[in-house]
Design a protein around this motif. Structure first.
Motif, PDB file in Angstrom:
ATOM      1  N   GLY A 228       0.957  -1.071   0.122  1.00  0.00           N
ATOM      2  CA  GLY A 228       0.513  -0.282  -0.190  1.00  0.00           C
ATOM      3  C   GLY A 228       1.196   1.418   0.013  1.00  0.00           C
ATOM      4  N   LEU A 229       0.002   1.706  -0.403  1.00  0.00           N
ATOM      5  CA  LEU A 229       1.291   3.312  -0.625  1.00  0.00           C
ATOM      6  C   LEU A 229      -0.071   4.882  -0.812  1.00  0.00           C
ATOM      7  CD1 LEU A 229       3.620   4.544  -1.441  1.00  0.00           C
ATOM      8  CD2 LEU A 229       2.706   4.746  -3.773  1.00  0.00           C
ATOM      9  N   GLY A 230       0.412   5.653   0.567  1.00  0.00           N
ATOM     10  CA  GLY A 230      -0.961   6.319   0.990  1.00  0.00           C
ATOM     11  C   GLY A 230      -2.093   5.617   1.320  1.00  0.00           C
TER      12      GLY A 230
ATOM     13  N   LEU B 197      15.290   6.303  -4.704  1.00  0.00           N
ATOM     14  CA  LEU B 197      14.685   7.189  -5.183  1.00  0.00           C
ATOM     15  C   LEU B 197      13.771   7.161  -4.566  1.00  0.00           C
ATOM     16  CD1 LEU B 197      15.581  10.192  -6.744  1.00  0.00           C
ATOM     17  CD2 LEU B 197      14.696   8.465  -8.822  1.00  0.00           C
ATOM     18  N   TYR B 198      12.595   6.337  -4.905  1.00  0.00           N
ATOM     19  CA  TYR B 198      11.105   6.294  -4.154  1.00  0.00           C
ATOM     20  C   TYR B 198      11.618   6.704  -2.758  1.00  0.00           C
ATOM     21  CZ  TYR B 198       6.472   6.399  -4.335  1.00  0.00           C
ATOM     22  OH  TYR B 198       4.741   6.740  -4.170  1.00  0.00           O
ATOM     23  N   ALA B 199      12.083   6.399  -1.759  1.00  0.00           N
ATOM     24  CA  ALA B 199      11.956   6.499  -0.592  1.00  0.00           C
ATOM     25  C   ALA B 199      12.138   7.994  -0.218  1.00  0.00           C
ATOM     26  CB  ALA B 199      13.369   5.475   0.404  1.00  0.00           C
ATOM     27  N   LEU B 200      13.705   8.899  -0.251  1.00  0.00           N
ATOM     28  CA  LEU B 200      13.592  10.017  -1.052  1.00  0.00           C
ATOM     29  C   LEU B 200      12.364  11.068  -1.240  1.00  0.00           C
ATOM     30  CD1 LEU B 200      17.459  11.105  -2.709  1.00  0.00           C
ATOM     31  CD2 LEU B 200      16.854  11.465  -0.176  1.00  0.00           C
ATOM     32  N   ARG B 201      12.032  10.791  -2.340  1.00  0.00           N
ATOM     33  CA  ARG B 201      11.137  11.711  -2.819  1.00  0.00           C
ATOM     34  C   ARG B 201       9.856  11.554  -2.056  1.00  0.00           C
ATOM     35  NH1 ARG B 201       9.656   7.645  -8.039  1.00  0.00           N
ATOM     36  NH2 ARG B 201       7.359   9.832  -8.068  1.00  0.00           N
ATOM     37  N   ASP B 202       9.424   9.930  -1.162  1.00  0.00           N
ATOM     38  CA  ASP B 202       8.710  10.372  -0.658  1.00  0.00           C
ATOM     39  C   ASP B 202       8.557  10.838   0.990  1.00  0.00           C
ATOM     40  OD1 ASP B 202       6.009   8.668  -0.185  1.00  0.00           O
ATOM     41  OD2 ASP B 202       7.153   7.054   1.208  1.00  0.00           O
TER      42      ASP B 202
ATOM     43  N   PRO C 234       7.289  12.506 -15.554  1.00  0.00           N
ATOM     44  CA  PRO C 234       8.483  11.578 -15.923  1.00  0.00           C
ATOM     45  C   PRO C 234       9.037  11.217 -14.763  1.00  0.00           C
ATOM     46  CG  PRO C 234       8.973  13.682 -15.445  1.00  0.00           C
ATOM     47  CD  PRO C 234       7.563  14.054 -15.809  1.00  0.00           C
ATOM     48  N   LEU C 235       9.071  11.068 -13.163  1.00  0.00           N
ATOM     49  CA  LEU C 235       9.486  10.404 -11.944  1.00  0.00           C
ATOM     50  C   LEU C 235       8.981   9.009 -12.220  1.00  0.00           C
ATOM     51  CD1 LEU C 235      10.847  13.274  -9.484  1.00  0.00           C
ATOM     52  CD2 LEU C 235      12.187  11.700 -11.137  1.00  0.00           C
ATOM     53  N   ILE C 236       7.397   9.276 -11.939  1.00  0.00           N
ATOM     54  CA  ILE C 236       6.512   8.099 -11.439  1.00  0.00           C
ATOM     55  C   ILE C 236       6.753   7.396 -13.044  1.00  0.00           C
ATOM     56  CG2 ILE C 236       4.053   7.488 -12.063  1.00  0.00           C
ATOM     57  CD1 ILE C 236       3.611   9.753 -10.210  1.00  0.00           C
ATOM     58  N   THR C 237       6.740   7.289 -14.039  1.00  0.00           N
ATOM     59  CA  THR C 237       7.345   6.933 -15.535  1.00  0.00           C
ATOM     60  C   THR C 237       8.242   6.444 -15.201  1.00  0.00           C
ATOM     61  OG1 THR C 237       5.752   8.559 -16.642  1.00  0.00           O
ATOM     62  CG2 THR C 237       7.681   6.802 -18.210  1.00  0.00           C
ATOM     63  N   ALA C 238       9.970   6.607 -14.843  1.00  0.00           N
ATOM     64  CA  ALA C 238      10.718   6.125 -14.803  1.00  0.00           C
ATOM     65  C   ALA C 238      11.151   4.987 -13.889  1.00  0.00           C
ATOM     66  CB  ALA C 238      11.659   7.171 -14.532  1.00  0.00           C
ATOM     67  N   SER C 239       9.479   5.091 -12.401  1.00  0.00           N
ATOM     68  CA  SER C 239       9.830   4.835 -11.228  1.00  0.00           C
ATOM     69  C   SER C 239       9.551   3.554 -11.572  1.00  0.00           C
ATOM     70  CB  SER C 239       9.309   5.531 -10.085  1.00  0.00           C
ATOM     71  OG  SER C 239       8.573   4.332  -9.524  1.00  0.00           O
ATOM     72  N   ILE C 240       7.622   3.269 -12.595  1.00  0.00           N
ATOM     73  CA  ILE C 240       7.041   2.348 -12.657  1.00  0.00           C
ATOM     74  C   ILE C 240       7.922   1.713 -14.127  1.00  0.00           C
ATOM     75  CG2 ILE C 240       5.073   1.526 -13.975  1.00  0.00           C
ATOM     76  CD1 ILE C 240       3.810   3.811 -12.284  1.00  0.00           C
ATOM     77  N   MET C 241       7.855   2.595 -14.997  1.00  0.00           N
ATOM     78  CA  MET C 241       8.766   1.556 -16.004  1.00  0.00           C
ATOM     79  C   MET C 241      10.118   0.502 -15.878  1.00  0.00           C
ATOM     80  SD  MET C 241       5.991   1.450 -17.781  1.00  0.00           S
ATOM     81  CE  MET C 241       6.849   0.784 -19.020  1.00  0.00           C
ATOM     82  N   SER C 242      11.082   0.573 -15.114  1.00  0.00           N
ATOM     83  CA  SER C 242      12.412   0.147 -14.906  1.00  0.00           C
ATOM     84  C   SER C 242      11.792  -1.114 -14.257  1.00  0.00           C
ATOM     85  CB  SER C 242      12.843   1.347 -13.885  1.00  0.00           C
ATOM     86  OG  SER C 242      12.437   1.923 -12.232  1.00  0.00           O
ATOM     87  N   LYS C 243      11.009  -0.649 -13.113  1.00  0.00           N
ATOM     88  CA  LYS C 243      10.689  -2.055 -12.558  1.00  0.00           C
ATOM     89  C   LYS C 243      10.010  -2.787 -12.955  1.00  0.00           C
ATOM     90  CE  LYS C 243       8.985   0.244  -9.173  1.00  0.00           C
ATOM     91  NZ  LYS C 243       8.015   1.217  -8.304  1.00  0.00           N
ATOM     92  N   LYS C 244       9.408  -2.997 -14.441  1.00  0.00           N
ATOM     93  CA  LYS C 244       7.841  -3.627 -15.296  1.00  0.00           C
ATOM     94  C   LYS C 244       9.643  -3.957 -16.417  1.00  0.00           C
ATOM     95  CE  LYS C 244       5.117  -4.193 -13.172  1.00  0.00           C
ATOM     96  NZ  LYS C 244       4.739  -4.829 -12.312  1.00  0.00           N
TER      97      LYS C 244
ATOM     98  N   ALA D 239      -7.262   7.771  -7.139  1.00  0.00           N
ATOM     99  CA  ALA D 239      -6.000   8.066  -7.729  1.00  0.00           C
ATOM    100  C   ALA D 239      -5.477   8.720  -7.284  1.00  0.00           C
ATOM    101  CB  ALA D 239      -6.647   7.840  -8.989  1.00  0.00           C
ATOM    102  N   PHE D 240      -3.933   8.660  -7.746  1.00  0.00           N
ATOM    103  CA  PHE D 240      -2.783   9.534  -7.830  1.00  0.00           C
ATOM    104  C   PHE D 240      -2.688  10.455  -8.725  1.00  0.00           C
ATOM    105  CE2 PHE D 240       1.227   7.073  -7.178  1.00  0.00           C
ATOM    106  CZ  PHE D 240       1.764   8.226  -6.371  1.00  0.00           C
ATOM    107  N   MET D 241      -3.751  10.196  -9.917  1.00  0.00           N
ATOM    108  CA  MET D 241      -3.817  11.783 -11.133  1.00  0.00           C
ATOM    109  C   MET D 241      -5.525  11.681 -10.472  1.00  0.00           C
ATOM    110  SD  MET D 241      -0.892  12.434 -12.556  1.00  0.00           S
ATOM    111  CE  MET D 241       0.389  11.734 -11.901  1.00  0.00           C
TER     112      MET D 241
HETATM  113  N1  URA Z   1       4.696   4.049  -8.176  1.00  0.00           N
HETATM  114  C1  URA Z   1       5.886   3.391  -8.076  1.00  0.00           C
HETATM  115  O1  URA Z   1       6.250   2.226  -8.676  1.00  0.00           O
HETATM  116  N2  URA Z   1       6.546   4.827  -8.085  1.00  0.00           N
HETATM  117  C2  URA Z   1       5.562   5.918  -8.583  1.00  0.00           C
HETATM  118  O2  URA Z   1       6.476   6.654  -8.657  1.00  0.00           O
HETATM  119  C3  URA Z   1       4.153   5.934  -8.813  1.00  0.00           C
HETATM  120  C4  URA Z   1       3.627   4.985  -8.291  1.00  0.00           C
END
Ligand code: URA
Length: 431
Positions: free
Chosen positions: A116-118, A167-172, A181-191, A209-211
């Protein structure tokens, strides 16, 4: 490139310049190796938050993050590898249905999920409501289970995309999460680290939602699809509604129960509809010659014949759980309408916060979760209710029950007039 200096890179982004691929790669590797400090990375993330990134910069950041760790590798000749990622919402249990459903349709699904996130729920937290279910598989165990069972849902290992974890822990904690762009890189690098052939993204918009706004969700979907496609993965996004919880159940055990109702008991409703649409979108990218109606029939048959449920049971057993175990729920309490009228809106985010207050989500990192609390919603936007009728059943513990009931009641706006139910699927992007 001139000698890399993180201060210069931060200043260049602060002043609105476009960074080179090499500069971005040096920044990310310096961050992971410790030559770029947390303070410098946080300052850079804030500069990106305000200045944004071009598509090329976003792709370079994704690639640099992907290069920071291990990747899953597969035998090429086997069935195609497909996954889904959701940007997160309330009551969103689609992963629990979709991973076995896709596997039952003949593809392999190495689904790496999060907590869970937020206010939004996490797939791993939900699955851990099943006693014994393990979400800490090693890369070798993931590979073996995908080969033997066809699907897995587990957490990221330490060595998958370490740059994102840091980076996510810092952004949080620096107010830099909501940057496309930061959400995109975070999600897509993992996928991309999963080594996929095709990916379907569920980009949510609305109160939970986030958005929050549809145009922002569209921009995020475009950005995600662009990066996935540029990196060689056939990527599709659906833009879907999160202006009210998805389906009836919200929580952890409650959401597993609803996923099983869809898989085993053939329950129809928004969860099944969305899972069918996501599955068909993913399979379209693999079987490009097959007409969509044929794929739709394949997906429906996998649900109706019980094949997808069979895959769910095999996956749960392979990960140490008992798919038939009865999941305990806390004490049921009614949340009643205090007036008659139309359900004008449901603040899904507030429902998510009510779940956290009940103990079903976290207020601070590492907090244990009470899997037995949650909600069964009895109303949707556009329904009419009479005063005293139940809006929801809440499964609660005595100390917080009254506060949580008030929060759920306050999240549901009842008034005069009528409203249209927002469409479940608001758009579609193919890469
Ligand atoms: N989910 C993620 O994995 N990264 C984000 O930056 C936002 C939502």
């Amino acid at each position: 490139m001139p000698a890399f200096n993180p201060v210069r890179t931060i200043c260049r982004k602060r002043d609105g310049h476009v960074l080179s691929d090499e500069e971005i790669a040096a920044l990310v590797s310096g961050f992971v190796e410790g030559t770029v400090s947390d303070a410098q990375m946080a300052a850079w993330a804030m500069a990106v938050y305000f200045r944004g990134m071009t598509p090329q910069e976003t792709a370079a950041l994704t690639q640099a993050m992907l290069d920071s760790g291990a990747r899953l590798s597969w035998t090429a000749a086997d069935r195609p590898l497909v996954d889904k990622h959701s940007t997160g919402g309330i009551g969103d249990k689609t992963s629990l249905v979709l991973a076995p459903l896709l596997a039952a349709c003949g593809v392999r699904v190495p689904m790496i999920s999060g907590r869970g996130l937020g206010p939004t729920g996490g797939t791993l937290d939900k699955l851990e409501a099943i006693p014994g279910f393990r979400t800490d598989l090693s890369l070798q165990e993931i590979r073996r289970q995908v080969r033997d069972v066809g699907c897995v849902i587990t957490g990221a290992t330490e060595d998958l995309v370490p740059a994102d974890r840091r980076l996510y822990a810092l952004r949080d904690v620096t107010g830099t999460v909501p940057s496309i762009p930061l959400i995109t890189a975070s999600i897509m690098s993992k996928k991309l680290a999963e080594g996929l052939d095709a990916l379907v993204l569920d980009v949510k918009h609305g109160t939970g939602a986030f958005m929050k706004r549809l145009p922002d969700a569209r921009k995020l979907a475009e950005s995600l699809v662009r990066v996935g496609t540029a990196c060689g993965v056939r990527t599709t996004a659906l833009i879907t509604d999160m202006n009210q919880p998805l389906g009836e159940m919200v929580g952890n055990a409650t959401e597993v129960i609803e996923a099983v109702e869809v898989l085993r008991d053939r329950k129809h409703g928004p969860v099944r509809t969305l899972c069918e649409a996501l599955a068909v979108s993913a399979l379209r990218r693999i079987h490009r010659e097959s007409p969509p109606e044929e794929l739709q029939a394949t997906v429906c048959a996998a649900l109706d014949r019980g094949d997808a449920y069979e895959y769910f049971c095999r996956m749960v057993r392979a990960q140490g759980g008992d798919p038939t175990a009865r999941l305990p729920l806390a004490e049921p309490r009614d949340v009643n309408a205090d007036r008659s009228g139309c359900i004008l809106g449901i603040d899904a985010e507030q429902i998510g916060y009510a779940l956290i207050e009940a103990g079903g989500g976290r207020k601070h990192q590492g907090q244990p979760i009470d899997h037995a609390v949650g909600f069964r919603m009895h109303v949707e936007i556009g329904d009419t209710v009479r005063a005293g009728e139940p809006l929801a059943t809440a499964y609660l513990r005595p100390p917080t029950a009254d506060t949580v009931i008030r929060m759920v009641r306050d999240a549901i706006a009842i008034g005069e007039g009528t409203v249209f139910r927002p469409p479940l699927i608001a758009g579609h992007f193919d890469g």
